[in-house]
Design a protein around this motif. Structure first.
Motif, mmCIF file in Angstrom:
data_model
loop_
_atom_site.group_PDB
_atom_site.id
_atom_site.type_symbol
_atom_site.label_atom_id
_atom_site.label_comp_id
_atom_site.label_asym_id
_atom_site.label_seq_id
_atom_site.Cartn_x
_atom_site.Cartn_y
_atom_site.Cartn_z
ATOM 1 N N THR A 1 0.843 -1.201 0.000
ATOM 2 C CA THR A 1 0.000 0.000 0.000
ATOM 3 C C THR A 1 0.876 1.249 0.000
ATOM 4 O OG1 THR A 1 -1.768 -1.140 1.187
ATOM 5 C CG2 THR A 1 -1.797 1.258 1.247
ATOM 6 N N GLU B 1 -5.788 4.175 -1.296
ATOM 7 C CA GLU B 1 -6.213 3.171 -0.311
ATOM 8 C C GLU B 1 -7.716 2.984 -0.454
ATOM 9 O OE1 GLU B 1 -6.632 0.504 2.489
ATOM 10 O OE2 GLU B 1 -4.616 1.298 2.262
ATOM 11 N N THR B 2 -8.164 1.745 -0.568
ATOM 12 C CA THR B 2 -9.599 1.500 -0.723
ATOM 13 C C THR B 2 -10.320 1.333 0.608
ATOM 14 O OG1 THR B 2 -9.197 -0.858 -1.022
ATOM 15 C CG2 THR B 2 -9.363 0.487 -3.015
ATOM 16 N N ASN B 3 -9.570 1.148 1.683
ATOM 17 C CA ASN B 3 -10.180 1.057 3.007
ATOM 18 C C ASN B 3 -10.628 2.456 3.417
ATOM 19 O OD1 ASN B 3 -10.750 0.933 5.750
ATOM 20 N ND2 ASN B 3 -9.029 -0.397 6.231
ATOM 21 N N LYS C 1 -1.724 1.293 10.849
ATOM 22 C CA LYS C 1 -1.787 0.021 10.119
ATOM 23 C C LYS C 1 -0.913 -1.052 10.783
ATOM 24 C CE LYS C 1 -2.896 -1.967 6.050
ATOM 25 N NZ LYS C 1 -4.180 -1.962 5.405
#
Length: 112
Positions: free
Chosen positions: A23, A34-36, A54
């Motif tokens: 990432t 970032e898709t979160n 993280k």
């Protein structure tokens, strides 16, 4: 001989660390996102804080699985269902993180 719970914990932390690293490389060097949704803003504003959050979450998750696994070995009062639930949770976490890391690698290769 490596204990099962140490192997589980270490593997989960290693794959989680690969998720963080891929990432980081994708966002910093290739403009990925970032898709979160919980962490997406951090990657745009503060990578150091993103990394701390993280890596802390990864380590904490690995240690929780380690503690749960050792607790099930020490106590005979744990139901078979609880043991299966724990193993299922570990397997789902491991497979999900592996899929995320593979997706990150694919995104980096595609952009590079």
């Amino acid at each position: 001989m490596v204990k099962k719970e140490v192997l589980f914990c270490t593997t989960l932390i290693l794959i989680g660390t690969l998720d963080w690293l891929t990432t980081l490389v994708g966002v910093v060097f290739f403009g990925a996102t970032e898709t979160n949704p919980l962490l997406a803003n951090l990657t745009q504003s503060n990578m150091l804080l993103f990394s701390a959050v993280k890596l802390s979450a990864i380590t904490l998750t690995g240690l929780v699985f380690y503690r749960a696994e050792t607790k099930t070995k020490l106590t005979s009062q744990i139901s078979p269902f609880a043991k299966k639930f724990l193993n299922s949770g570990y397997a789902i976490s491991l497979f999900t993180l592996t899929a995320v890391v593979l997706n990150n690698f694919a995104a980096i290769v595609k952009v590079a």
